[in-house]
Write a protein that holds these residues in place. Structure first.
Motif, PDB file in Angstrom:
ATOM      1  N   GLY A   1       0.778  -1.241   0.000  1.00 24.42           N
ATOM      2  CA  GLY A   1       0.000   0.000   0.000  1.00 24.42           C
ATOM      3  C   GLY A   1       0.808   1.291   0.000  1.00 24.42           C
ATOM      4  N   ASP A   2       2.026   1.259   0.606  1.00 22.89           N
ATOM      5  CA  ASP A   2       2.806   2.510   0.666  1.00 22.89           C
ATOM      6  C   ASP A   2       3.200   3.010  -0.728  1.00 22.89           C
ATOM      7  OD1 ASP A   2       4.244   0.223   0.500  1.00 22.89           O
ATOM      8  OD2 ASP A   2       5.928   0.877   1.749  1.00 22.89           O
ATOM      9  N   ASN A   3       3.084   2.140  -1.736  1.00 24.43           N
ATOM     10  CA  ASN A   3       3.435   2.544  -3.107  1.00 24.43           C
ATOM     11  C   ASN A   3       2.534   3.640  -3.674  1.00 24.43           C
ATOM     12  OD1 ASN A   3       5.625   0.735  -4.667  1.00 24.43           O
ATOM     13  ND2 ASN A   3       4.701  -0.368  -2.946  1.00 24.43           N
ATOM     14  N   PHE A   4       1.334   3.777  -3.146  1.00 25.79           N
ATOM     15  CA  PHE A   4       0.472   4.879  -3.620  1.00 25.79           C
ATOM     16  C   PHE A   4       1.120   6.211  -3.259  1.00 25.79           C
ATOM     17  CE2 PHE A   4      -3.438   1.982  -3.253  1.00 25.79           C
ATOM     18  CZ  PHE A   4      -3.501   1.784  -4.624  1.00 25.79           C
ATOM     19  N   ASP A   5       1.685   6.265  -2.042  1.00 26.65           N
ATOM     20  CA  ASP A   5       2.236   7.538  -1.580  1.00 26.65           C
ATOM     21  C   ASP A   5       3.627   7.831  -2.146  1.00 26.65           C
ATOM     22  OD1 ASP A   5      -0.019   8.283  -0.223  1.00 26.65           O
ATOM     23  OD2 ASP A   5       0.547   7.149   1.571  1.00 26.65           O
ATOM     24  N   THR A   6       4.326   6.787  -2.607  1.00 22.03           N
ATOM     25  CA  THR A   6       5.644   7.064  -3.209  1.00 22.03           C
ATOM     26  C   THR A   6       5.509   7.282  -4.720  1.00 22.03           C
ATOM     27  OG1 THR A   6       5.990   4.692  -3.202  1.00 22.03           O
ATOM     28  CG2 THR A   6       7.109   5.923  -1.491  1.00 22.03           C
ATOM     29  N   ASN A   7       4.553   6.624  -5.352  1.00 19.84           N
ATOM     30  CA  ASN A   7       4.437   6.710  -6.826  1.00 19.84           C
ATOM     31  C   ASN A   7       3.461   7.770  -7.319  1.00 19.84           C
ATOM     32  OD1 ASN A   7       6.199   4.658  -6.826  1.00 19.84           O
ATOM     33  ND2 ASN A   7       4.888   3.149  -7.814  1.00 19.84           N
ATOM     34  N   HIS A   8       2.585   8.229  -6.438  1.00 18.72           N
ATOM     35  CA  HIS A   8       1.603   9.254  -6.810  1.00 18.72           C
ATOM     36  C   HIS A   8       0.930   9.007  -8.157  1.00 18.72           C
ATOM     37  CE1 HIS A   8       3.536  12.481  -3.985  1.00 18.72           C
ATOM     38  NE2 HIS A   8       3.180  11.368  -3.374  1.00 18.72           N
ATOM     39  N   PRO A   9       0.139   7.944  -8.264  1.00 21.66           N
ATOM     40  CA  PRO A   9      -0.541   7.718  -9.550  1.00 21.66           C
ATOM     41  C   PRO A   9      -1.592   8.798  -9.815  1.00 21.66           C
ATOM     42  CG  PRO A   9      -1.418   6.251  -7.869  1.00 21.66           C
ATOM     43  CD  PRO A   9      -0.259   6.968  -7.237  1.00 21.66           C
ATOM     44  N   ASP A  10      -1.899   9.038 -11.081  1.00 16.86           N
ATOM     45  CA  ASP A  10      -2.976   9.980 -11.401  1.00 16.86           C
ATOM     46  C   ASP A  10      -4.340   9.288 -11.246  1.00 16.86           C
ATOM     47  OD1 ASP A  10      -1.324  12.279 -12.490  1.00 16.86           O
ATOM     48  OD2 ASP A  10      -0.547  10.581 -13.642  1.00 16.86           O
ATOM     49  N   TYR A  11      -4.334   7.971 -11.507  1.00 20.08           N
ATOM     50  CA  TYR A  11      -5.580   7.198 -11.420  1.00 20.08           C
ATOM     51  C   TYR A  11      -5.340   5.919 -10.627  1.00 20.08           C
ATOM     52  CZ  TYR A  11      -7.281  10.017 -15.344  1.00 20.08           C
ATOM     53  OH  TYR A  11      -7.684  11.044 -16.147  1.00 20.08           O
ATOM     54  N   ILE A  12      -6.351   5.528  -9.863  1.00 21.67           N
ATOM     55  CA  ILE A  12      -6.335   4.187  -9.260  1.00 21.67           C
ATOM     56  C   ILE A  12      -7.472   3.403  -9.892  1.00 21.67           C
ATOM     57  CG2 ILE A  12      -6.733   2.845  -7.167  1.00 21.67           C
ATOM     58  CD1 ILE A  12      -5.359   5.023  -5.561  1.00 21.67           C
ATOM     59  N   SER A  13      -7.122   2.277 -10.499  1.00 18.28           N
ATOM     60  CA  SER A  13      -8.153   1.414 -11.074  1.00 18.28           C
ATOM     61  C   SER A  13      -8.562   0.403 -10.002  1.00 18.28           C
ATOM     62  CB  SER A  13      -7.592   0.709 -12.314  1.00 18.28           C
ATOM     63  OG  SER A  13      -8.599  -0.051 -12.910  1.00 18.28           O
TER      64      SER A  13
ATOM     65  N   ARG B   1      -4.751  14.477  -3.192  1.00 11.71           N
ATOM     66  CA  ARG B   1      -3.789  14.946  -4.206  1.00 11.71           C
ATOM     67  C   ARG B   1      -4.483  15.255  -5.533  1.00 11.71           C
ATOM     68  NH1 ARG B   1      -0.311  10.913  -2.034  1.00 11.71           N
ATOM     69  NH2 ARG B   1      -1.137   9.372  -3.459  1.00 11.71           N
ATOM     70  N   GLY B   2      -5.784  15.025  -5.593  1.00  9.97           N
ATOM     71  CA  GLY B   2      -6.531  15.275  -6.831  1.00  9.97           C
ATOM     72  C   GLY B   2      -6.575  14.063  -7.750  1.00  9.97           C
ATOM     73  N   GLY B   3      -6.165  12.886  -7.207  1.00 15.23           N
ATOM     74  CA  GLY B   3      -6.175  11.658  -8.011  1.00 15.23           C
ATOM     75  C   GLY B   3      -7.605  11.184  -8.297  1.00 15.23           C
ATOM     76  N   LYS B   4      -7.731  10.418  -9.393  1.00 18.74           N
ATOM     77  CA  LYS B   4      -9.064   9.924  -9.777  1.00 18.74           C
ATOM     78  C   LYS B   4      -9.111   8.392  -9.687  1.00 18.74           C
ATOM     79  CE  LYS B   4     -10.553  13.664 -12.590  1.00 18.74           C
ATOM     80  NZ  LYS B   4     -10.404  14.326 -13.842  1.00 18.74           N
ATOM     81  N   TYR B   5     -10.334   7.872  -9.814  1.00 21.94           N
ATOM     82  CA  TYR B   5     -10.538   6.422  -9.756  1.00 21.94           C
ATOM     83  C   TYR B   5     -11.166   5.927 -11.054  1.00 21.94           C
ATOM     84  CZ  TYR B   5      -9.775   6.985  -4.755  1.00 21.94           C
ATOM     85  OH  TYR B   5      -9.222   7.279  -3.545  1.00 21.94           O
ATOM     86  N   ILE B   6     -10.745   4.737 -11.466  1.00 25.87           N
ATOM     87  CA  ILE B   6     -11.433   4.064 -12.584  1.00 25.87           C
ATOM     88  C   ILE B   6     -12.143   2.859 -11.973  1.00 25.87           C
ATOM     89  CG2 ILE B   6     -11.164   2.924 -14.828  1.00 25.87           C
ATOM     90  CD1 ILE B   6      -8.329   4.177 -14.953  1.00 25.87           C
TER      91      ILE B   6
END
Ligand code: JHZ
Ligand code: ZN
Length: 425
Positions: A379-391, A411-416
């Motif tokens: 889970g910590d990879n979300f905070d190190t990689n800062h994706p624009d979208y999470i599917s 952070r303004g990220g979106k979800y698919i």
């Protein structure tokens, strides 16, 4: 041969099986790879409809020892599922009160304990996984015992003090397990080929004293069809149930279905209560049968259009991912579920679309989704990689997964969300 073909319906024995869905050849969804070079096999994934009893079933059965000897799925990872099990245990407990009279009872009438709760109940959970349901039954005052074929999971449950035998239920007599008041089997009947053995073995383990019963939960085919949940079709799921074939199956094993409920877990599940003893069936049983008939779920026609929905979602999902990729944006997944592996492989999605998938299950981290070749990370990879979208690859837990990724949203990220329709939010 590590799989066999299905020639007759597993519930009614009919040979009138008609194919309505072909997802091609796909890898085994839960057999995660340890390295990108590791070899894996693909198996046909087709669904047949029985024209006699309306059971939907896969056209093949993969050898269960390949699928389950080491199973990475841990039920306890989801707090939604834990809560579901707690509520189930609580409501089952309330169903055990002393009857007015017992068979052969010659004491005062009515029984002086009539209506009072029965003490010292025992619950047996089949395919008890890491003990998720056992723990919740224990919390509700039950004595508990589990049967689980995957060694890794049985060991884990035993370490938590939840007595668990490592066996496939229905393969051999488990003489050392004494009869119990309730048997639960969530998300397992759909995985079983010899469904008759499964229930006949269960019947022998239900106590007459408390009018014991079995409670099974299966993902409901009604929801699968209505909500385009074609990604829940994978090699582990041999059957896709409506109530109608279940009633027939129970009936042939001398059980009576006396109560049916629908629960939102796993995209919509049917909870069926059945007993070999005396119990009045309530109105829910007939109501579900009427509903299935009214929705046309007993007719092949209803299923014919379903494969078009799968194709449409495949192209919508790919279009969305390619559009995002061409903008140079980054996508990560959440939930390395079996349904996710099925969706990715059916759609032809790879690591150029989704760079990695987070999963909180320790045993899945560091592994690779077969076919799609996407790594599973923590889970910590979300905070190190800062994706624009999470599917969201486990859309059945989307509320919980979105709640757990608050920082992505901030952070303004979106979800698919791919199912029931590809949506971006
Ligand atoms: P999930 C499972 O299928 C297993 P899968 C099984 N085959 C079955 O019958 C069906 O359910 C009904 C992860 N996760 O449950 C855990 C997190 O990491 O949708 C799982 O790997 N964090 C027996 O595998 C995956 O997502 C979380 O907070 O298709 C979910 O898999 C949560 C909630 C989940 O089912
Ligand atoms: Zn049939």
């Amino acid at each position: 041969m590590d799989y066999k073909e299905v020639k007759r319906c597993r519930v009614c024995g009919s040979r009138k099986l008609r194919k309505y869905l072909d997802l091609g050849k796909l890898p085994l969804a839960n057999c995660l790879l340890s390295s990108p070079k590791e070899k894996f096999k693909k198996y046909p994934l087709q669904v047949l409809f029985c024209e006699e009893c309306s059971l939907s079933q896969l056209s093949i059965v993969v050898d269960p020892s390949i699928l389950y000897s080491n199973y990475p799925y841990h039920s306890s990872v989801s707090s939604t599922f834990k809560r579901h099990c707690f509520e189930m245990a609580k409501s089952i407990k309330a169903m055990f009160t002393h009857p007015k009279t017992y068979d052969g009872w010659d004491g005062p009438q009515p029984n002086p304990s009539y209506g009072k709760p029965i003490e010292n109940l025992i619950a047996l959970d089949i395919a008890s996984n890491d003990g998720c349901a056992l723990e919740q039954f224990k919390a509700n005052g039950f004595n508990v015992v589990g049967v689980e074929p995957s060694e890794n999971l049985a060991r884990e449950a035993n370490l938590k003090g939840l007595r668990t035998h490592c066996e496939f239920w229905g393969e051999k007599e488990l003489g050392w397990i004494t009869p119990v008041d309730v048997i639960t089997a969530s998300n397992v009947l759909a995985h079983v080929d010899s469904v008759y053995h499964f229930l006949l073995f269960a019947k022998k383990k239900l106590r007459a004293y408390s009018n014991g019963f079995i409670v099974i939960e299966v993902p409901y085919l009604k929801n699968l069809i209505e909500d385009n949940q074609f990604d829940t079709i994978y090699h582990e799921h041999l059957s896709y149930f409506l109530l109608k074939p279940l009633v027939l199956l129970f009936d042939q094993c001398w059980f009576k279905v006396f109560k049916v409920e629908e629960h939102p877990i796993h995209g919509g599940s049917l909870r069926v209560f059945a007993t070999p003893y005396e119990r009045e069936a309530d109105a829910s049983v007939q109501a579900f049968l009427n509903l299935e008939e009214d929705l046309g779920l007993y007719s092949f026609k209803t299923y014919k259009d379903f494969s078009k929905q799968a194709e449409r979602i495949k192209s919508d999902f790919l279009d969305a991912l390619n559009f995002i990729k061409n903008q140079g944006k980054k996508v990560m997944g959440y939930g390395a579920s079996a349904k996710g592996a099925t969706l990715l492989n059916y759609c032809g999605v790879n690591s150029s679309h989704i760079q990695s998938i987070v999963d909180d299950t320790k045993e899945k981290q560091g592994k690779i989704i077969p076919g799609a070749g996407i790594p599973v990370v923590s889970g910590d990879n979300f905070d190190t990689n800062h994706p624009d979208y999470i599917s969201i690859m486990a859309w059945n837990f989307s509320d919980e997964l979105i709640r757990k990724t608050e920082s992505h949203k901030l952070r303004g990220g979106k979800y698919i969300i791919p199912i029931p329709e590809v949506t971006i939010q």
